[in-house]
Design a protein around this motif. Sequence first.
Motif, PDB file in Angstrom:
ATOM      1  N   PRO B 146      65.291  92.592  36.086  1.00  0.00           N
ATOM      2  CA  PRO B 146      65.158  93.815  35.275  1.00  0.00           C
ATOM      3  C   PRO B 146      65.079  95.103  36.099  1.00  0.00           C
ATOM      4  CG  PRO B 146      63.179  92.408  35.125  1.00  0.00           C
ATOM      5  CD  PRO B 146      64.236  91.611  35.800  1.00  0.00           C
ATOM      6  N   ASP B 147      64.555  95.028  37.308  1.00  0.00           N
ATOM      7  CA  ASP B 147      64.380  96.260  38.075  1.00  0.00           C
ATOM      8  C   ASP B 147      65.649  96.722  38.781  1.00  0.00           C
ATOM      9  OD1 ASP B 147      61.766  96.335  37.262  1.00  0.00           O
ATOM     10  OD2 ASP B 147      61.050  95.185  38.983  1.00  0.00           O
ATOM     11  N   GLY B 148      66.455  95.791  39.232  1.00  0.00           N
ATOM     12  CA  GLY B 148      67.731  96.138  39.831  1.00  0.00           C
ATOM     13  C   GLY B 148      67.608  96.739  41.207  1.00  0.00           C
ATOM     14  N   PRO B 149      68.672  97.446  41.679  1.00  0.00           N
ATOM     15  CA  PRO B 149      69.899  97.707  40.921  1.00  0.00           C
ATOM     16  C   PRO B 149      70.873  96.523  40.906  1.00  0.00           C
ATOM     17  CG  PRO B 149      70.094  98.677  43.106  1.00  0.00           C
ATOM     18  CD  PRO B 149      68.704  98.092  43.019  1.00  0.00           C
ATOM     19  N   TYR B 150      70.796  95.622  41.899  1.00  0.00           N
ATOM     20  CA  TYR B 150      71.781  94.538  41.977  1.00  0.00           C
ATOM     21  C   TYR B 150      71.295  93.310  41.212  1.00  0.00           C
ATOM     22  CZ  TYR B 150      73.603  97.563  45.652  1.00  0.00           C
ATOM     23  OH  TYR B 150      74.096  98.636  46.345  1.00  0.00           O
ATOM     24  N   LEU B 151      72.139  92.278  41.167  1.00  0.00           N
ATOM     25  CA  LEU B 151      71.739  91.029  40.522  1.00  0.00           C
ATOM     26  C   LEU B 151      70.612  90.378  41.306  1.00  0.00           C
ATOM     27  CD1 LEU B 151      72.068  88.713  38.494  1.00  0.00           C
ATOM     28  CD2 LEU B 151      73.945  87.826  39.910  1.00  0.00           C
ATOM     29  N   PHE B 152      70.750  90.390  42.641  1.00  0.00           N
ATOM     30  CA  PHE B 152      69.651  89.928  43.494  1.00  0.00           C
ATOM     31  C   PHE B 152      69.210  91.100  44.366  1.00  0.00           C
ATOM     32  CE2 PHE B 152      71.840  85.960  42.331  1.00  0.00           C
ATOM     33  CZ  PHE B 152      70.762  85.284  41.773  1.00  0.00           C
ATOM     34  N   ASP B 153      68.798  90.836  45.560  1.00  0.00           N
ATOM     35  CA  ASP B 153      68.205  91.908  46.357  1.00  0.00           C
ATOM     36  C   ASP B 153      69.212  92.807  47.062  1.00  0.00           C
ATOM     37  OD1 ASP B 153      69.028  89.904  47.958  1.00  0.00           O
ATOM     38  OD2 ASP B 153      67.202  89.759  49.164  1.00  0.00           O
ATOM     39  N   ASP B 154      70.469  92.422  47.044  1.00  0.00           N
ATOM     40  CA  ASP B 154      71.465  93.240  47.733  1.00  0.00           C
ATOM     41  C   ASP B 154      72.832  93.044  47.070  1.00  0.00           C
ATOM     42  OD1 ASP B 154      72.505  95.009  49.571  1.00  0.00           O
ATOM     43  OD2 ASP B 154      71.894  93.854  51.340  1.00  0.00           O
ATOM     44  N   PHE B 155      73.782  93.884  47.457  1.00  0.00           N
ATOM     45  CA  PHE B 155      75.162  93.791  46.988  1.00  0.00           C
ATOM     46  C   PHE B 155      75.716  92.423  47.417  1.00  0.00           C
ATOM     47  CE2 PHE B 155      79.662  94.480  46.967  1.00  0.00           C
ATOM     48  CZ  PHE B 155      79.930  95.556  46.139  1.00  0.00           C
TER      49      PHE B 155
END
Lengths: 265, 265
Positions: B146-155
Amino acid sequence: MAKHIVYHIPVCPFSQRLEILLALRGQRDAVEFRVVDITKPRDPELLAKTRGTTALPVLETSDGRILKESLVILRYLDEALEGRALRRADPVEHAIESMLIAREGPFTMAGYLFVMNQDRNQRDAHRDKVLALYRDINDFLVDQNPDGPYLFDDFGLAETVFTPVFKRFWFLEYYEDFTLPAEGGYDRVRQWRDACMAHPATGQVTQEEIVKLYYDYALGAGNGALPAGRAVSSFAIQPKWQDRPMPPRDKYAGSASDHALGLAS
Amino acid sequence: MAKHIVYHIPVCPFSQRLEILLALRGQRDAVEFRVVDITKPRDPELLAKTRGTTALPVLETSDGRILKESLVILRYLDEALEGRALRRADPVEHAIESMLIAREGPFTMAGYLFVMNQDRNQRDAHRDKVLALYRDINDFLVDQNPDGPYLFDDFGLAETVFTPVFKRFWFLEYYEDFTLPAEGGYDRVRQWRDACMAHPATGQVTQEEIVKLYYDYALGAGNGALPAGRAVSSFAIQPKWQDRPMPPRDKYAGSASDHALGLAS
């Protein structure tokens, strides 16, 4: 590890491929299968887990995470289960099997649209479309492994993906008299299909079961929907399909009654 | 190892994602890119290698094997290149990114059908379809991170797949005045899209280039085909897009002339 749970419709091809994978990997017990009756309203608890979507199968990991999409679940299990994966280990060979697997979506779609078609005038167009996709697979197999029978040296990931669809296409044989022509570029895909369907890991369903359960699809009613004049779906778990007669083959004549289909309990 | 060769259209999103992967992996030089001009007849030698198909990109491995399908090539390169893969190492997390990647095909298709639509009365239907797919991605991202911005912690891999499509959708902004609504469930996908498009590994194309090259798509002519009254495709490599004026935004008014588009050399 704690068991994963798969919520599924046992007769669904997208579930059967998971069962084939587990059989080939010798790990039938790694997953608990829970049957969902698609002719009844969905259990609210499962609906909460899937956040409102109803497509199956769904995998709940041992720590409660939800995975959807049959091919995603299949590849996940192949990677997560202990032991040697079914996918080709070599990256190029894995890319080649993935190119074949990418053909499965349009192939399955064309077969389902054909069996669900209700317009006699569209039969030839549907048949031609399915045949064109068979020829494309034929050419791919000739290109990659002309001698066969499989894409590589043994029944693998691509075979696991396609075999349940080949078995569902029994409904085309029965309700549309569909067979692969003897000539015209189908020999290699016929060899592949026949080897896939005869493989001992793929015996989860029979021709009789598919034909009886998919009768409503042949009348244009999918996913547990009811054809006109009927009160019980052909996908009903009771009465058992083993106790019902074979449905009429002429799908264009309208639905037989629940009684004639052995569905009136 | 000897170099792989990718035959591609530089402006094509299905090629850009390979370039993004190579940039992120720090291996831009692992692949030789050869430009194909889709406004000219296909080179017979390349056509022989691809066995008659014309879809791009195509990868020729260093030992001469041919791989097709953008996502197959992307996953192949990620696996075959030396060093740490871009895909999530954890099988469950990889399955989750694959669930998002599975949404890309319908999303891309809906956007291309929208830009190519020539019937003013169908604009709202196309817009609604694209928006529904954005909302579905929004909900998926809210669910997973929910916080984002990516799906996980990085691009990562999913961002690599989607970013080129977000950039192509500049053609919707320009030719259809399409923007994500401020309200109604788009905040998380807007945050994701903006972070993806701003990432330094994704600068291979500009808004100006996309708008100029895809003008013919906005007139309903794809893959180097010519709109009525025109002799030069907007995808032509010469004259350079940098030397052409911005095309007219009203796609429903018919094609501007080659001269007005800066295409008459």
